[in-house]
Write an enzyme that holds these catalytic residues in place. Structure first.
Site, mmCIF file in Angstrom:
data_model
loop_
_atom_site.group_PDB
_atom_site.id
_atom_site.type_symbol
_atom_site.label_atom_id
_atom_site.label_comp_id
_atom_site.label_asym_id
_atom_site.label_seq_id
_atom_site.Cartn_x
_atom_site.Cartn_y
_atom_site.Cartn_z
ATOM 1 N N CYS A 1 0.817 -1.210 0.000
ATOM 2 C CA CYS A 1 0.000 0.000 0.000
ATOM 3 C C CYS A 1 0.854 1.265 0.000
ATOM 4 O O CYS A 1 0.489 2.259 0.614
ATOM 5 C CB CYS A 1 -0.935 0.009 1.205
ATOM 6 S SG CYS A 1 -1.975 -1.439 1.314
ATOM 7 N N HIS B 1 -1.002 4.026 -1.710
ATOM 8 C CA HIS B 1 -2.137 4.435 -0.888
ATOM 9 C C HIS B 1 -1.681 5.376 0.223
ATOM 10 O O HIS B 1 -2.332 6.376 0.510
ATOM 11 C CB HIS B 1 -2.789 3.191 -0.299
ATOM 12 C CG HIS B 1 -3.989 3.483 0.553
ATOM 13 N ND1 HIS B 1 -5.260 3.483 0.048
ATOM 14 C CD2 HIS B 1 -4.101 3.814 1.857
ATOM 15 C CE1 HIS B 1 -6.112 3.778 1.012
ATOM 16 N NE2 HIS B 1 -5.427 3.981 2.118
ATOM 17 N N CYS C 1 -4.446 -3.468 -2.949
ATOM 18 C CA CYS C 1 -4.326 -2.629 -1.756
ATOM 19 C C CYS C 1 -5.022 -3.292 -0.575
ATOM 20 O O CYS C 1 -6.204 -3.649 -0.655
ATOM 21 C CB CYS C 1 -4.935 -1.250 -2.027
ATOM 22 S SG CYS C 1 -4.802 -0.121 -0.639
ATOM 23 N N CYS D 1 -8.040 -1.120 0.760
ATOM 24 C CA CYS D 1 -9.283 -1.214 -0.003
ATOM 25 C C CYS D 1 -9.950 -2.569 0.175
ATOM 26 O O CYS D 1 -11.177 -2.665 0.181
ATOM 27 C CB CYS D 1 -8.999 -0.949 -1.479
ATOM 28 S SG CYS D 1 -8.426 0.734 -1.807
ATOM 29 N N ASP E 1 -9.760 23.132 -45.480
ATOM 30 C CA ASP E 1 -9.808 22.107 -46.518
ATOM 31 C C ASP E 1 -9.404 20.775 -45.914
ATOM 32 O O ASP E 1 -8.454 20.692 -45.127
ATOM 33 C CB ASP E 1 -8.878 22.457 -47.679
ATOM 34 C CG ASP E 1 -8.855 21.365 -48.743
ATOM 35 O OD1 ASP E 1 -9.914 21.122 -49.351
ATOM 36 O OD2 ASP E 1 -7.790 20.747 -48.935
ATOM 37 N N GLU F 1 -16.258 22.460 -45.816
ATOM 38 C CA GLU F 1 -16.938 21.707 -46.861
ATOM 39 C C GLU F 1 -18.005 20.806 -46.253
ATOM 40 O O GLU F 1 -17.781 20.168 -45.219
ATOM 41 C CB GLU F 1 -15.935 20.857 -47.640
ATOM 42 C CG GLU F 1 -14.974 21.651 -48.488
ATOM 43 C CD GLU F 1 -13.977 20.761 -49.191
ATOM 44 O OE1 GLU F 1 -13.738 20.970 -50.381
ATOM 45 O OE2 GLU F 1 -13.440 19.845 -48.548
ATOM 46 N N CYS G 1 -8.991 27.983 -59.675
ATOM 47 C CA CYS G 1 -7.859 28.841 -59.318
ATOM 48 C C CYS G 1 -8.340 29.915 -58.340
ATOM 49 O O CYS G 1 -9.324 30.618 -58.607
ATOM 50 C CB CYS G 1 -7.266 29.488 -60.562
ATOM 51 S SG CYS G 1 -5.896 30.618 -60.224
ATOM 52 N N CYS H 1 -7.598 33.729 -60.208
ATOM 53 C CA CYS H 1 -8.401 34.245 -61.327
ATOM 54 C C CYS H 1 -9.769 33.590 -61.439
ATOM 55 O O CYS H 1 -10.612 34.055 -62.202
ATOM 56 C CB CYS H 1 -7.645 34.070 -62.642
ATOM 57 S SG CYS H 1 -7.385 32.339 -63.129
ATOM 58 N N ARG I 1 -3.756 13.945 -59.736
ATOM 59 C CA ARG I 1 -2.930 14.209 -58.555
ATOM 60 C C ARG I 1 -2.307 12.931 -58.011
ATOM 61 O O ARG I 1 -1.157 12.925 -57.575
ATOM 62 C CB ARG I 1 -3.777 14.879 -57.473
ATOM 63 C CG ARG I 1 -4.068 16.334 -57.756
ATOM 64 C CD ARG I 1 -4.844 16.962 -56.629
ATOM 65 N NE ARG I 1 -6.244 16.560 -56.648
ATOM 66 C CZ ARG I 1 -7.085 16.758 -55.645
ATOM 67 N NH1 ARG I 1 -6.662 17.325 -54.533
ATOM 68 N NH2 ARG I 1 -8.344 16.391 -55.738
ATOM 69 N N CYS J 1 -2.463 26.853 -62.535
ATOM 70 C CA CYS J 1 -3.582 27.315 -63.352
ATOM 71 C C CYS J 1 -3.169 27.369 -64.820
ATOM 72 O O CYS J 1 -2.075 27.852 -65.160
ATOM 73 C CB CYS J 1 -4.045 28.691 -62.872
ATOM 74 S SG CYS J 1 -5.457 29.348 -63.794
ATOM 75 N N CYS K 1 -3.671 31.636 -65.883
ATOM 76 C CA CYS K 1 -2.789 32.691 -65.364
ATOM 77 C C CYS K 1 -1.462 32.167 -64.835
ATOM 78 O O CYS K 1 -0.667 32.949 -64.294
ATOM 79 C CB CYS K 1 -3.497 33.477 -64.268
ATOM 80 S SG CYS K 1 -3.876 32.498 -62.796
ATOM 81 N N ASP L 1 -3.689 21.945 -51.608
ATOM 82 C CA ASP L 1 -4.602 22.013 -50.462
ATOM 83 C C ASP L 1 -4.812 23.457 -50.010
ATOM 84 O O ASP L 1 -5.928 23.833 -49.618
ATOM 85 C CB ASP L 1 -4.058 21.168 -49.310
ATOM 86 C CG ASP L 1 -4.046 19.685 -49.639
ATOM 87 O OD1 ASP L 1 -4.969 19.240 -50.345
ATOM 88 O OD2 ASP L 1 -3.123 18.975 -49.204
#
EC number: 3.1.-.-
Length: 529
Positions: free
Chosen positions: A50, A53, A69, A72, A326, A422, A475, A478, A490, A500, A503, A510
């Site tokens: 103990c 304890h 114990c 107890c 995201d 999302e 994008c 733009c 990906r 893009c 542009c 992400d």
């Protein structure tokens, strides 16, 4: 008008019933006397067995500690003592009786819940041919479900709790569109719901603080113990009969000893501070659930869930500043702010890789124990799988909580008052996408979004759900839609940067999606109830 509070659930273990002061004094004196006798008999063994304890100067909390114990073990009272005490105080309630009361109430509540769900589904979709609205569901719950539960339990708190439980789980639109099945349940996992009533006697939940102990009085008042034990069922220590007249409600002592040892007990924020405020009466609760423990080692324990309304923490955020989150695979979470350069990303998807390893480990254990651990039932055969599942759930919850805190700190630091996320409900119905299958199989995105949403609402940040259509292909500079940049492209190119075609804007894929999500021009989508 926005609410200034947020609903939170506190989970506490029920230690035992709390009786009158005279009964509690007799029980405490008997435990102290037995402890002194054990101390005199085992003076040499006490320091070895103990030590913990004696150092902590408090009683052991886990079952392993209590079994090792001597203190107890000595304080554990036998059935003869409780039988003698029950003869002196007939109104006293002890742990074996309250456990049987909970088990009987849980079984009957689950039966009424399942029966009401089936009848409600039959009335709407079989008899009514799918023609129903929210008012007809509310009419059925008030007239049929509540009346049936009130007649059985003679308890308005449990009847109102079952009505609210069925109302929240019966999703009419999802059932009409066949997005989900009927949410029936087993009696072992079903909670006993209670809603606080207004007026009358023994209708509310009386919470008191006695010697720094959390005591709650709940209106369970309809069961009493028979004096005669059925001779045909000698394995049952108690038999119960239902009485029409409700006696006094039952007081329960909730576990707070382990929390008092933590450093958080002295702080003004956090779960420990909220428990103290409930004990002192600063926070009120109107809905509670009594439920059996779900973890290994807690199957025989009973837990109490308290729903409280906590005021939101004012961090001085600006609702005009909009942020976006995201959800991805390579980067689990990426945060961006509209018209700002600040960003935050969790680059390593530890949860994704951990779940993959857990699935592999699960397959190995199933193959290994195919011809082993047999002859003792499915529970013993699947015990290693159950332990592995609980470990993975604990790791997942801790990791998601850490991510939610980091994201909340980022948005608070930048004074973001509105966050757009999302709406990924459509992923349940799309089975042809490799991304969706992979994400659902190894990553609990719904649990993660709910945790982040709850954490942000605590600080007064508004959450808006937007459609996830083409957020990764558009994008952010733009607005041109790049159809070539799909998930197959990906995956084939090992998740490259977004570029893009119009542009030549180049950015992390992400982060580009998070910027598109933070666009205030996106239309919000309301989730189905």
């Amino acid at each position: 008008m926005a609410k200034n509070t947020i609903t939170k659930t506190l989970k506490l273990r029920i230690v035992r019933p709390y009786n009158s002061a005279e009964v509690e004094k007799i029980v405490a004196d008997e435990k102290n006397n037995r402890e002194k006798i054990a101390l005199e008999k085992n003076k040499d063994k006490v320091k070895e067995a103990c030590s913990k304890h004696l150092k902590v100067a408090a009683y052991c909390t886990t079952q392993v500690e209590r079994n090792a114990c001597l203190f107890c073990k000595a304080r554990k009272l036998d059935d003869k003592f409780y039988q003698k005490l029950r003869g002196q105080f007939p109104d006293a309630v002890f742990w074996q009786e309250i456990s049987e009361i909970f088990r009987q109430l849980q079984k009957q509540a689950a039966e009424i819940y399942n029966q009401s769900l089936i009848e409600l589904y039959y009335e709407i979709f079989i008899k009514g041919k799918g023609i129903a609205n929210a008012s007809s569901v509310e009419h059925y719950l008030s007239d049929v479900c509540y009346t049936r539960a009130a007649e059985l339990f003679k308890n308005a708190a449990i009847a109102s709790g079952l009505r609210s439980k069925i109302k929240s789980n019966f999703r009419l639109k999802e059932l009409k569109n066949m997005k989900s099945g009927l949410p029936t349940t087993k009696s072992d996992n079903f909670p006993i719901p209670l809603v606080k009533q207004k007026g009358g006697q023994y209708t509310g939940f009386e919470i008191s603080n006695h010697n720094s102990d959390f005591i709650i009085k709940i209106p369970f008042g309809r069961w009493q113990v028979k004096k005669e034990i059925d001779k045909y069922r000698p394995w049952e220590k108690f038999d119960f009969e239902q009485v029409q007249k409700s006696p006094k409600p039952i007081s329960l002592l909730l576990s707070t000893q382990r929390r008092k040892r933590n450093k958080g007990w002295s702080k003004d924020e956090g779960t420990e501070a909220e428990i103290k405020k409930v004990m002192n009466g600063d926070y009120q609760t109107s809905y509670i659930e009594v439920k059996r423990g779900s973890k290994i080692g807690e199957k025989s324990a009973w837990m109490l869930n308290l729903s409280i309304d906590v005021p939101k923490i004012d961090k001085g955020v600006d609702p005009s500043i909009i942020g976006g989150i995201d959800v991805g695979v390579k980067s689990p979470l990426v945060c961006a702010i509209n018209n700002a350069f600040s960003r935050y990303s969790i680059s390593d998807n530890d949860l994704f890789h951990f779940n993959k390893k857990m699935f592999a480990r699960r397959r190995i254990l199933l193959k290994k124990n195919r011809h082993k651990r047999a002859g003792h039932g499915a529970k013993n055969k699947l015990k290693p799988i159950t332990i592995l599942t609980e470990k993975s759930e604990r790791f997942r919850k801790k990791l998601i909580e850490r991510w939610a805190c980091e994201i909340a700190d980022f948005f608070i630091k930048n004074k973001v008052g509105t966050v757009q996320m999302e709406n990924l409900e459509s992923m349940k119905r799309k089975e042809d996408s490799y991304f969706n299958i992979r994400l659902r199989g190894f990553w609990p995105y719904a649990e993660m979004q709910n945790k982040i949403e709850f954490k942000l609402k605590q600080y007064g940040i508004e959450i808006r759900k937007v459609a996830p259509n083409n957020t990764s292909k558009t994008c952010s500079k733009c607005g041109h839609l790049n159809n070539y940049f799909n998930f197959e492209y990906r995956k084939k190119n090992k998740f490259p940067h977004f570029k893009c075609e119009k542009c030549n804007f180049k950015e992390n894929a992400d982060y580009n999606a998070a910027l598109n999500i933070s666009n205030p021009k996106l239309k919000s989508t309301k989730e189905e109830p």
